[in-house]
Structure formats: structure tokens, C-alpha cells
Design an enzyme around this catalytic site. Structure first.
Site, mmCIF file in Angstrom:
data_model
loop_
_atom_site.group_PDB
_atom_site.id
_atom_site.type_symbol
_atom_site.label_atom_id
_atom_site.label_comp_id
_atom_site.label_asym_id
_atom_site.label_seq_id
_atom_site.Cartn_x
_atom_site.Cartn_y
_atom_site.Cartn_z
ATOM 1 N N GLY A 101 19.969 -29.066 36.494
ATOM 2 C CA GLY A 101 20.232 -28.042 35.575
ATOM 3 C C GLY A 101 19.756 -26.741 36.280
ATOM 4 O O GLY A 101 19.348 -26.498 37.300
ATOM 5 N N ASN A 102 19.786 -25.444 35.312
ATOM 6 C CA ASN A 102 19.104 -24.285 35.536
ATOM 7 C C ASN A 102 18.410 -23.796 34.426
ATOM 8 O O ASN A 102 18.268 -24.372 33.435
ATOM 9 C CB ASN A 102 20.064 -23.390 36.230
ATOM 10 C CG ASN A 102 21.071 -22.876 35.083
ATOM 11 O OD1 ASN A 102 20.860 -22.281 34.049
ATOM 12 N ND2 ASN A 102 22.295 -23.359 35.431
ATOM 13 N N ARG A 103 17.859 -22.533 34.729
ATOM 14 C CA ARG A 103 16.780 -22.230 33.432
ATOM 15 C C ARG A 103 17.378 -20.822 32.660
ATOM 16 O O ARG A 103 16.786 -20.446 31.792
ATOM 17 C CB ARG A 103 15.679 -21.283 34.474
ATOM 18 C CG ARG A 103 14.732 -22.269 35.192
ATOM 19 C CD ARG A 103 13.603 -21.758 35.834
ATOM 20 N NE ARG A 103 13.824 -20.668 36.808
ATOM 21 C CZ ARG A 103 13.691 -19.253 36.594
ATOM 22 N NH1 ARG A 103 13.096 -18.917 35.594
ATOM 23 N NH2 ARG A 103 13.886 -18.369 37.654
ATOM 24 N N SER A 104 18.839 -21.087 32.520
ATOM 25 C CA SER A 104 19.428 -20.052 31.533
ATOM 26 C C SER A 104 19.209 -20.610 29.989
ATOM 27 O O SER A 104 19.320 -21.894 29.721
ATOM 28 C CB SER A 104 20.900 -20.248 31.682
ATOM 29 O OG SER A 104 21.336 -19.518 30.552
ATOM 30 N N ALA A 114 25.417 -19.738 33.115
ATOM 31 C CA ALA A 114 24.916 -20.161 34.565
ATOM 32 C C ALA A 114 25.461 -21.432 34.678
ATOM 33 O O ALA A 114 25.045 -22.478 34.180
ATOM 34 C CB ALA A 114 23.540 -19.827 34.781
#
Ligand code: PMT
Length: 395
Positions: free
Chosen positions: A205-208, A272
Site C-alpha cells: 500500500g501507500n500513505r495516501s 495514489a
């Protein structure tokens, strides 16, 4: 049209309360029926007799002692809009917490009408993380924040925190009833960071946080658009008037976005999206005892590209999250087939992932770049919509 509308004007305890008198008068000149609700501390700055004289009705200050046994619910149902001007840090905090400790907060909690909040306070209070978080929560509720201006403040200070010009507040309220500059447009927005499963427990995943996309959705709604928000980070609670489609993976986001894009006039890709996902998702939990797994990655669908390939595609805004320089974003603006690209340098403090503010540059396919200062995401959203409205009007 403003004439004939019912408006509750909430007045709280700040020195800018005197400007609420002018706002009440201007609203009445426009044919609006105004009922004032004052917090007890507002009376330290303006007397109830002033609002009674200007609006023609006695302001509500206490919930009790009226012929009407439930003035807050009566007003909440009567209102076509609620405007709180000025809104102090204290009132903003109580609104964010849903703390119904006076007639004004009770009225706001009880209404389904659009709510406008025009903060006014000292710069340090406006910039405090607690106020930032509370404002962000109010935007999540779907309230429209009429941002404060820079200028002289109480006690001879200077800075951001001055109540917005009453004429600007009037303009924002009018835009709700006149339809706004996005009225008649359907807007499709992607938001949040997609999650690509590795096994039933873990994901890439990512931090959005979805905050930028939520702000775009709320701002578009306030400007009269029909809004569809496809998000991998659904906001807590409802975004009133906005269709929210919750997704997890890039593939789900692609399906939901491509499934709606034909009805959209404008698409804004703020999500994102993972560019790669595990080619094989383990059906059972991966165990340390089985040794280090090897992950083979495969590309995810390119959602934005899927839109650029369509005939009759909507007006298209892409985003680019870059680190340290926006050179790559300028290249993306030239090559991605978008009408506008929003570049943000996520290495700047307070900008990009997870923050309540963002520092963006608007980049056009010919490379023209307009830089903007660090602003709350809700204001960034309006900067983007202003640019979209202007460019669509000129083509
Ligand atoms: O959500 P927040 O915490 O508020 O943070 C906001 C943000 C930093 C996520 C946002 O401002 C932002 O920059 N979003 C785009 C981030 C990004 O992934 O950029 P990119 O350069 O990798 O992608 C370029 C564009 O292609 C983007 O519009 C993206 O949505 C789109 N894309 C990317 C990959 C893919 N498979 N499909 C896509 O449509």
C-alpha cells in the site's frame, strides 16, 4: 436566487461579530429572511438588540424560556442554509466534536441544510494543529469553510485569521442557491491509496489518506457539481450529496472509475494507485516458519491511461506526487494526455500524503506551470476547480 431563502446566522464570541451585523443587513437587502442565533459569549461583542433591529426578530441565545419548546429543531428545519460568522476556535472545536452545549451547536447538529463556517481568530490559533484537525473534520462533514484572510487582527496584530469579507461570504452562500460554477457538471474523482493483497492479512500500500480527494469532492459539491468519489480511503461518516464508492485494489478502482467515466464531464485522478501488485495472492497466511517469500509483481491497470484512450473522454486532471523537484511532473503533463496536471512535491513539510495542507503546481500540457503556496487542502481544491472552470470556459 437568494431572495425568499431562510438563513440562520450563527454569531460567536469574537471581535469580528460586529461584521456579522453588516452580513445580516446585506442578506436582508438580498431578500433573505435571517434569524440570528448567538452564543452567550457573542453578547460580549454585539448586543442582541442590534440583531433584533437588523433582522426584525429576536435572536436565539438560550434553548429554554421560549414559547417554542424546541427552538433549535424548529430553526434547523426552517433553514435553507446556516452561516456561522465569525466562528471562533471554541465553536469550531465544539462543532467538530458534536458537543451540543449551546443553541447554535444544537441547531447545526439538527439541520440538514448546507452549513458555512467562516472562522476568525488569531493566526497562532488558526494554525494550531488542533484547529487544523477540527477544520478538516468539519470539511469531512460536508461543511463549507469560508477561509479567513490575512490582515490586521484584534490587539494590533497582523496575519492570517481575519474573518472573510462579508461580501465573499454572501457570494459563497449565493453560489449554493444559484447553482455554482460547476452546476450541471458531473465530476468523477479518485482518492486514497490502493491496497494490493499479498495474503489474507498483508498488502502492498501507500500513505495516501484520501484527504486531497475528499477536499476536491466537497469543494465540487459546494460549487454545484454532481460528485462521484471512487476512494480507497472512504471518509468517516457521510459526505452529504456525494456518491462514495469504496474500493480496495487498483483493479477495483479501475472497474468503478471506467464504469462511471462515460457520465462524467470532468475526471480528477487524485488517488495514489499502486503500479504493481503481487501476481499470486497466497490463500493462507504466509508464515515466518516457511521462510522468506518471493513476491513476483505484475503491473496494475493504468486507470488514467484507460480514460485518455476513450473517444469523448471527460476533461481530465491528473496528479503527480514527486520528491524534490517537479521536473518529472512537467514531463507527465506533456505526455500523459491530460488537460491539467497537479504536481505536488511530497518532500515539502506539510505537503502531500496524510497532511491537511498541500503545496501544488498547476501544469498544463504545453509546460506552463503555475506554482501555489502551501494551503489547506480544501483551499487547494478550490484553486484546482478555479483552473478547471477557467480552462473549460476558454475552450
Ligand atoms: O490522499 P492524501 O493523503 O491527501 O494525499 C494526496 C496525494 C499526495 C496522494 C495526491 O495529492 C497525489 O499526488 N495523488 C497522485 C499520486 C500518484 O500516485 O501519482 P503518480 O505520479 O504515481 O500517478 C500519476 C497519475 O496517474 C495520478 O493521477 C494517478 O491517480 C494516476 N494513476 C497512477 C497509476 C495507475 N495504475 N493508475 C492511475 O490512474
Amino acid at each position: 436566487m437568494l431572495a425568499g431563502r431562510h438563513l440562520v446566522l450563527g454569531v460567536t464570541g469574537g471581535v469580528a461579530a460586529y461584521k456579522a451585523v453588516y452580513l445580516a443587513r446585506r442578506l436582508i437587502e438580498e431578500g433573505v429572511e435571517v434569524r440570528a442565533v448567538m452564543t452567550p459569549t457573542a453578547q460580549n461583542f454585539v448586543g442582541e438588540a442590534t440583531f433584533a433591529a437588523v433582522t426584525g426578530t429576536q435572536p436565539i441565545i438560550e434553548l429554554f424560556g421560549h414559547d417554542d419548546v424546541s427552538p433549535h429543531t424548529s430553526l434547523a428545519r426552517w433553514a435553507d442554509a446556516v452561516v456561522i460568522a465569525p466562528a471562533t476556535a471554541s465553536t469550531i472545536s465544539k462543532l467538530a466534536a458534536g458537543e451540543s452545549s449551546n443553541a447554535l451547536i444544537a441547531t447545526v447538529l439538527a439541520t440538514t441544510a448546507p452549513v458555512f463556517v467562516a472562522p476568525a481568530m488569531h493566526s497562532e490559533m488558526w494554525e494550531h494543529p488542533a484547529t487544523r484537525a477540527n477544520i478538516s473534520r468539519l470539511t469531512d462533514f460536508g461543511y463549507t469553510i469560508v477561509p479567513p484572510q490575512s490582515g490586521s487582527l484584534a490587539g494590533g496584530d497582523e496575519g492570517i485569521g481575519r474573518l472573510a469579507d462579508p461580501e465573499d461570504i454572501l457570494k459563497m452562500v449565493r453560489s449554493i442557491f444559484d447553482g455554482g460554477d460547476l452546476a450541471g457538471s458531473t465530476v468523477l474523482i479518485t482518492a486514497g491509496g490502493t491496497r494490493e493483497p499479498i495474503d489474507p492479512v498483508r498488502y502492498i500500500g501507500n500513505r495516501s489518506s484520501g484527504k486531497m480527494g475528499n477536499a476536491l469532492a466537497t469543494a465540487a459539491h459546494a460549487r454545484g457539481a454532481q460528485v462521484i468519489l471512487v476512494t480507497a480511503a472512504p471518509p468517516p461518516g457521510n459526505l452529504p450529496g456525494i456518491e462514495v464508492i469504496a474500493v480496495d485494489t487498483a483493479a477495483e478502482m479501475a472497474e468503478a472509475t471506467w464504469g462511471r467515466v462515460d457520465i462524467a464531464d470532468i475526471a480528477v485522478m487524485a488517488a495514489a494507485v499502486a503500479d504493481f501488485r503481487p501476481a499470486d495472492v497466497a490463500t493462507g497466511k504466509l508464515r515466518r516458519t516457511d521462510g522468506s517469500p518471493e513476491l513476483l509483481l505484475e503491473p496494475t491497470p493504468d486507470i488514467l491511461r484507460g480514460i485518455t484512450k476513450r473517444d469523448n473522454r471527460p476533461y481530465l486532471v491528473g496528479f503527480a506526487a514527486e520528491v524534490g523537484s517537479l521536473d518529472a511532473a512537467v514531463e507527465k503533463a506533456r505526455t500523459k494526455g491530460v488537460d491539467l496536471l497537479v504536481g505536488n512535491d511530497i518532500s515539502i513539510d506539510g505537503s502531500g500524503f496524510g497532511s491537511d495542507s498541500n503545496q501544488i503546481a498547476l501544469i498544463y500540457p504545453d509546460g506552463t506551470t503555475k506554482h501555489h503556496p502551501l494551503l489547506p487542502k480544501r483551499q487547494v481544491a478550490d484553486v484546482i476547480w478555479d483552473a478547471v472552470v477557467e480552462q473549460r470556459a476558454s475552450t
